[in-house]
Write a protein that holds these residues in place. Structure first.
Motif, PDB file in Angstrom:
ATOM      1  N   ARG A  72       1.061  -1.001  -0.078  1.00  6.09           N
ATOM      2  CA  ARG A  72      -0.026   0.078  -0.066  1.00  6.09           C
ATOM      3  C   ARG A  72       0.931   1.264  -0.071  1.00  6.09           C
ATOM      4  NH1 ARG A  72      -2.606   0.067   4.911  1.00  6.09           N
ATOM      5  NH2 ARG A  72      -1.115  -1.328   5.594  1.00  6.09           N
ATOM      6  N   ILE A  73       0.554   2.379  -0.786  1.00  6.52           N
ATOM      7  CA  ILE A  73       1.378   3.410  -0.875  1.00  6.52           C
ATOM      8  C   ILE A  73       0.509   4.700  -1.027  1.00  6.52           C
ATOM      9  CG2 ILE A  73       3.053   4.674  -2.478  1.00  6.52           C
ATOM     10  CD1 ILE A  73       3.787   1.974  -3.767  1.00  6.52           C
ATOM     11  N   TRP A  74       1.172   5.614  -0.220  1.00  2.00           N
ATOM     12  CA  TRP A  74       0.230   6.912  -0.094  1.00  2.00           C
ATOM     13  C   TRP A  74       1.445   8.137   0.010  1.00  2.00           C
ATOM     14  CZ3 TRP A  74       0.257   3.304   3.618  1.00  2.00           C
ATOM     15  CH2 TRP A  74       0.697   3.801   4.806  1.00  2.00           C
ATOM     16  N   PRO A  75       0.717   9.229  -0.490  1.00  2.00           N
ATOM     17  CA  PRO A  75       1.481  10.500  -0.301  1.00  2.00           C
ATOM     18  C   PRO A  75       1.374  11.126   1.007  1.00  2.00           C
ATOM     19  CG  PRO A  75       0.006  10.984  -1.747  1.00  2.00           C
ATOM     20  CD  PRO A  75      -0.198   9.460  -1.517  1.00  2.00           C
ATOM     21  N   THR A  76       1.978  11.917   1.804  1.00  2.00           N
ATOM     22  CA  THR A  76       1.621  12.588   3.005  1.00  2.00           C
ATOM     23  C   THR A  76       2.786  13.683   3.064  1.00  2.00           C
ATOM     24  OG1 THR A  76       0.850  12.438   5.176  1.00  2.00           O
ATOM     25  CG2 THR A  76       2.746  11.167   4.510  1.00  2.00           C
ATOM     26  N   LYS A  77       2.552  14.504   4.389  1.00  2.00           N
ATOM     27  CA  LYS A  77       3.727  15.353   4.713  1.00  2.00           C
ATOM     28  C   LYS A  77       3.934  14.980   6.113  1.00  2.00           C
ATOM     29  CE  LYS A  77       2.850  19.321   1.817  1.00  2.00           C
ATOM     30  NZ  LYS A  77       3.963  19.436   1.195  1.00  2.00           N
ATOM     31  N   VAL A  78       5.367  15.094   6.393  1.00  4.12           N
ATOM     32  CA  VAL A  78       5.842  14.773   7.552  1.00  4.12           C
ATOM     33  C   VAL A  78       7.066  16.021   7.904  1.00  4.12           C
ATOM     34  CG1 VAL A  78       7.455  13.154   9.053  1.00  4.12           C
ATOM     35  CG2 VAL A  78       6.024  12.318   7.356  1.00  4.12           C
ATOM     36  N   GLU A  79       6.519  16.709   9.039  1.00  3.54           N
ATOM     37  CA  GLU A  79       7.251  17.819   9.468  1.00  3.54           C
ATOM     38  C   GLU A  79       7.454  18.653   8.211  1.00  3.54           C
ATOM     39  OE1 GLU A  79      10.912  16.060  11.089  1.00  3.54           O
ATOM     40  OE2 GLU A  79       9.734  15.272  13.067  1.00  3.54           O
ATOM     41  N   GLY A  80       6.498  18.848   7.678  1.00  2.00           N
ATOM     42  CA  GLY A  80       6.378  20.005   6.496  1.00  2.00           C
ATOM     43  C   GLY A  80       7.203  19.354   5.109  1.00  2.00           C
ATOM     44  N   ARG A  81       7.539  18.229   5.080  1.00  2.00           N
ATOM     45  CA  ARG A  81       8.497  17.697   3.881  1.00  2.00           C
ATOM     46  C   ARG A  81       7.309  16.829   3.241  1.00  2.00           C
ATOM     47  NH1 ARG A  81      11.345  13.629   5.617  1.00  2.00           N
ATOM     48  NH2 ARG A  81      10.816  13.689   7.644  1.00  2.00           N
ATOM     49  N   SER A  82       7.400  16.812   1.919  1.00  2.00           N
ATOM     50  CA  SER A  82       6.447  15.920   0.926  1.00  2.00           C
ATOM     51  C   SER A  82       7.183  14.442   1.063  1.00  2.00           C
ATOM     52  CB  SER A  82       6.257  16.260  -0.181  1.00  2.00           C
ATOM     53  OG  SER A  82       5.533  17.324  -0.272  1.00  2.00           O
ATOM     54  N   VAL A  83       6.398  13.333   1.574  1.00  2.00           N
ATOM     55  CA  VAL A  83       7.040  12.198   1.629  1.00  2.00           C
ATOM     56  C   VAL A  83       6.133  10.917   0.937  1.00  2.00           C
ATOM     57  CG1 VAL A  83       8.594  12.372   3.375  1.00  2.00           C
ATOM     58  CG2 VAL A  83       6.303  11.379   3.803  1.00  2.00           C
ATOM     59  N   ILE A  84       6.547   9.959   0.553  1.00  2.00           N
ATOM     60  CA  ILE A  84       5.600   8.754   0.183  1.00  2.00           C
ATOM     61  C   ILE A  84       5.817   7.696   1.314  1.00  2.00           C
ATOM     62  CG2 ILE A  84       5.482   7.168  -1.740  1.00  2.00           C
ATOM     63  CD1 ILE A  84       6.684   9.014  -3.662  1.00  2.00           C
ATOM     64  N   LEU A  85       4.589   7.117   1.826  1.00  2.00           N
ATOM     65  CA  LEU A  85       4.660   6.085   2.671  1.00  2.00           C
ATOM     66  C   LEU A  85       4.406   4.830   2.034  1.00  2.00           C
ATOM     67  CD1 LEU A  85       2.990   7.716   5.835  1.00  2.00           C
ATOM     68  CD2 LEU A  85       5.560   7.095   5.500  1.00  2.00           C
TER      69      LEU A  85
END
Length: 163
Positions: A72-85
């Motif tokens: 399973r893959i999804w985009p998000t933000k972590v501490e203001g950074r764009s990441v893919i989980l």
């Protein structure tokens, strides 16, 4: 011969919302396997942990949540950074990995330039292989002719003795 598009990057293995550890990884795309992406995670073992899944899944996961089951893959933000989980599940366990969105997206764009979406089957040479198999042969009995011959003539085709 085939083309390889690779990218070394550091992912984070998410252990809890407050804690993660770095995991060196290599993204690999090969034109001889045009539908798949390969990720090798270099953990503290003799051999890397390898995962293979659909390139299309990763492309979609850059923009919106996708996948079912093992990947399973999804985009998000972590501490203001764009990441893919990426949530990966196997009989050996589950892992949640965080990847830098910009690096994964740049690598994916390179793969899409090498093999545009929808042209993957051309890389496999299936059409060429089928054409070669179905091409008429010269100087030999054609394959259709072999299939049309009856290797075991029925009893009805023999003239009866004494008739």
């Amino acid at each position: 011969m085939y083309t390889v598009v690779e990218r070394e990057l550091e992912l984070k293995l998410v252990l809890s919302p407050e804690r993660s550890i770095p995991v060196p990884a290599r993204l690999t795309y090969r034109t001889d396997d045009p539908y798949a992406v390969h990720i090798a995670f270099h953990i503290s073992s003799d051999t890397p942990v390898n995962w293979t899944f659909a390139r299309e899944l990763l492309v979609e996961g850059v923009f919106r949540p996708c996948g079912h089951g093992d990947v399973r893959i999804w985009p998000t933000k972590v501490e203001g950074r764009s990441v893919i989980l990426m949530a990966l599940s196997s009989p050996d366990g589950d892992a949640l990995l965080e990847a830098p969105s910009a690096q994964v997206s740049a690598w994916l764009e390179r793969t899409l330039r090498v093999v545009p979406p929808g042209s993957e089957t051309e890389q496999l040479g299936i059409d060429d292989g089928l054409a070669e198999l179905l091409a008429p042969t010269s100087g030999r009995v054609g394959s259709d002719e072999l299939w049309l011959r009856d290797p075991w003539p029925s009893d009805e085709s023999r003239p009866e003795e004494g008739a």
